[in-house]
Scaffold this motif. Structure first.
Motif, mmCIF file in Angstrom:
data_model
loop_
_atom_site.group_PDB
_atom_site.id
_atom_site.type_symbol
_atom_site.label_atom_id
_atom_site.label_comp_id
_atom_site.label_asym_id
_atom_site.label_seq_id
_atom_site.Cartn_x
_atom_site.Cartn_y
_atom_site.Cartn_z
ATOM 1 N N THR A 20 -11.148 16.126 -8.724
ATOM 2 C CA THR A 20 -11.629 16.062 -10.106
ATOM 3 C C THR A 20 -12.452 14.810 -10.399
ATOM 4 N N GLU A 21 -12.431 13.837 -9.505
ATOM 5 C CA GLU A 21 -13.156 12.589 -9.750
ATOM 6 C C GLU A 21 -13.778 12.088 -8.460
ATOM 7 N N VAL A 22 -14.972 11.493 -8.579
ATOM 8 C CA VAL A 22 -15.641 10.879 -7.437
ATOM 9 C C VAL A 22 -15.946 9.423 -7.753
ATOM 10 N N ARG A 23 -16.066 8.637 -6.712
ATOM 11 C CA ARG A 23 -16.494 7.248 -6.841
ATOM 12 C C ARG A 23 -17.621 7.015 -5.845
ATOM 13 N N ARG A 24 -18.631 6.308 -6.321
ATOM 14 C CA ARG A 24 -19.741 5.920 -5.450
ATOM 15 C C ARG A 24 -19.772 4.398 -5.397
ATOM 16 N N PHE A 25 -19.785 3.864 -4.205
ATOM 17 C CA PHE A 25 -19.897 2.434 -3.976
ATOM 18 C C PHE A 25 -21.296 2.179 -3.435
ATOM 19 N N THR A 26 -22.095 1.375 -4.133
ATOM 20 C CA THR A 26 -23.442 1.051 -3.659
ATOM 21 C C THR A 26 -23.679 -0.445 -3.776
ATOM 22 N N LYS A 27 -24.329 -0.981 -2.769
ATOM 23 C CA LYS A 27 -24.635 -2.409 -2.764
ATOM 24 C C LYS A 27 -25.697 -2.712 -3.815
ATOM 25 N N MET A 39 -21.275 -5.134 -5.406
ATOM 26 C CA MET A 39 -21.439 -3.679 -5.307
ATOM 27 C C MET A 39 -21.238 -3.077 -6.684
ATOM 28 N N PHE A 40 -21.932 -1.972 -6.906
ATOM 29 C CA PHE A 40 -21.668 -1.145 -8.076
ATOM 30 C C PHE A 40 -20.640 -0.104 -7.678
ATOM 31 N N VAL A 41 -19.693 0.147 -8.566
ATOM 32 C CA VAL A 41 -18.728 1.223 -8.362
ATOM 33 C C VAL A 41 -18.906 2.178 -9.534
ATOM 34 N N ASP A 42 -19.445 3.368 -9.239
ATOM 35 C CA ASP A 42 -19.670 4.397 -10.255
ATOM 36 C C ASP A 42 -18.548 5.416 -10.164
ATOM 37 N N SER A 43 -18.026 5.819 -11.320
ATOM 38 C CA SER A 43 -16.996 6.861 -11.370
ATOM 39 C C SER A 43 -17.569 8.069 -12.095
ATOM 40 N N GLY A 44 -17.262 9.254 -11.584
ATOM 41 C CA GLY A 44 -17.746 10.477 -12.207
ATOM 42 C C GLY A 44 -16.703 11.565 -12.175
ATOM 43 N N ILE A 45 -16.801 12.480 -13.137
ATOM 44 C CA ILE A 45 -15.896 13.631 -13.235
ATOM 45 C C ILE A 45 -16.587 14.841 -12.611
ATOM 46 N N LYS A 64 -17.510 -8.024 -6.792
ATOM 47 C CA LYS A 64 -17.802 -8.658 -5.511
ATOM 48 C C LYS A 64 -17.504 -7.677 -4.389
ATOM 49 N N ILE A 65 -18.284 -7.766 -3.315
ATOM 50 C CA ILE A 65 -18.160 -6.811 -2.219
ATOM 51 C C ILE A 65 -16.761 -6.837 -1.600
ATOM 52 N N GLU A 66 -16.118 -8.014 -1.574
ATOM 53 C CA GLU A 66 -14.761 -8.089 -1.026
ATOM 54 C C GLU A 66 -13.792 -7.276 -1.890
ATOM 55 N N ASP A 67 -13.956 -7.351 -3.204
ATOM 56 C CA ASP A 67 -13.107 -6.582 -4.118
ATOM 57 C C ASP A 67 -13.393 -5.088 -4.002
ATOM 58 N N ARG A 69 -14.342 -3.576 -1.282
ATOM 59 C CA ARG A 69 -13.692 -3.133 -0.041
ATOM 60 C C ARG A 69 -12.196 -2.928 -0.252
ATOM 61 N N LYS A 70 -11.574 -3.814 -1.019
ATOM 62 C CA LYS A 70 -10.139 -3.669 -1.314
ATOM 63 C C LYS A 70 -9.886 -2.397 -2.121
ATOM 64 N N GLU A 71 -10.707 -2.165 -3.151
ATOM 65 C CA GLU A 71 -10.549 -0.964 -3.974
ATOM 66 C C GLU A 71 -10.751 0.296 -3.134
ATOM 67 N N TYR A 72 -11.769 0.294 -2.292
ATOM 68 C CA TYR A 72 -12.055 1.420 -1.402
ATOM 69 C C TYR A 72 -10.829 1.714 -0.534
ATOM 70 N N GLN A 73 -10.268 0.672 0.068
ATOM 71 C CA GLN A 73 -9.124 0.863 0.953
ATOM 72 C C GLN A 73 -7.903 1.368 0.186
ATOM 73 N N GLN A 74 -7.691 0.855 -1.028
ATOM 74 C CA GLN A 74 -6.565 1.322 -1.847
ATOM 75 C C GLN A 74 -6.713 2.806 -2.175
ATOM 76 N N LEU A 75 -7.943 3.236 -2.473
ATOM 77 C CA LEU A 75 -8.176 4.648 -2.773
ATOM 78 C C LEU A 75 -7.923 5.512 -1.545
ATOM 79 N N ILE A 76 -8.409 5.084 -0.382
ATOM 80 C CA ILE A 76 -8.170 5.827 0.864
ATOM 81 C C ILE A 76 -6.663 5.947 1.115
ATOM 82 N N THR A 77 -5.946 4.848 0.940
ATOM 83 C CA THR A 77 -4.498 4.835 1.159
ATOM 84 C C THR A 77 -3.778 5.782 0.213
#
Length: 87
Positions: A20-27, A39-45, A64-67, A69-77
């Motif tokens: 139901t939701e997507v996230r796009r991470f772009t530098k 990085m930009f983090v876009d959220s969409g329905i 920040k790109i480090e943050d 990466r942390k958010e990306y990993q938390q979502l994958i987990t």
């Protein structure tokens, strides 16, 4: 940090477990900060029962790109999966 989150350098897409939701991470290539990359983090329905329409973009944040990466990993987990670009 694992190899998946290190790959987060230019663009990556994730979709939530119930699709139901997507996230796009772009530098942010126009970043003026000389010390940190962002990085930009876009959220969409997801729109429609089969996601036949592009997702409706809800939010954009710049972090920040480090943050990112942390958010990306938390979502994958938590069960999010890599997906193809949606818009």
């Amino acid at each position: 940090m694992d190899k998946d989150s290190r790959k987060l350098t230019e663009e990556a897409w994730l979709i939530c477990p119930n699709w139901t939701e997507v996230r796009r991470f772009t530098k942010n290539r126009n970043n003026k900060d000389k010390f940190f990359e962002y990085m930009f983090v876009d959220s969409g329905i997801v729109v429609g029962s089969n996601g036949e329409s592009p997702p409706f973009m809800k939010t954009r944040k710049e972090i920040k790109i480090e943050d990112a990466r942390k958010e990306y990993q938390q979502l994958i987990t938590s069960g999010w999966q890599v997906t193809e670009p949606k818009w």
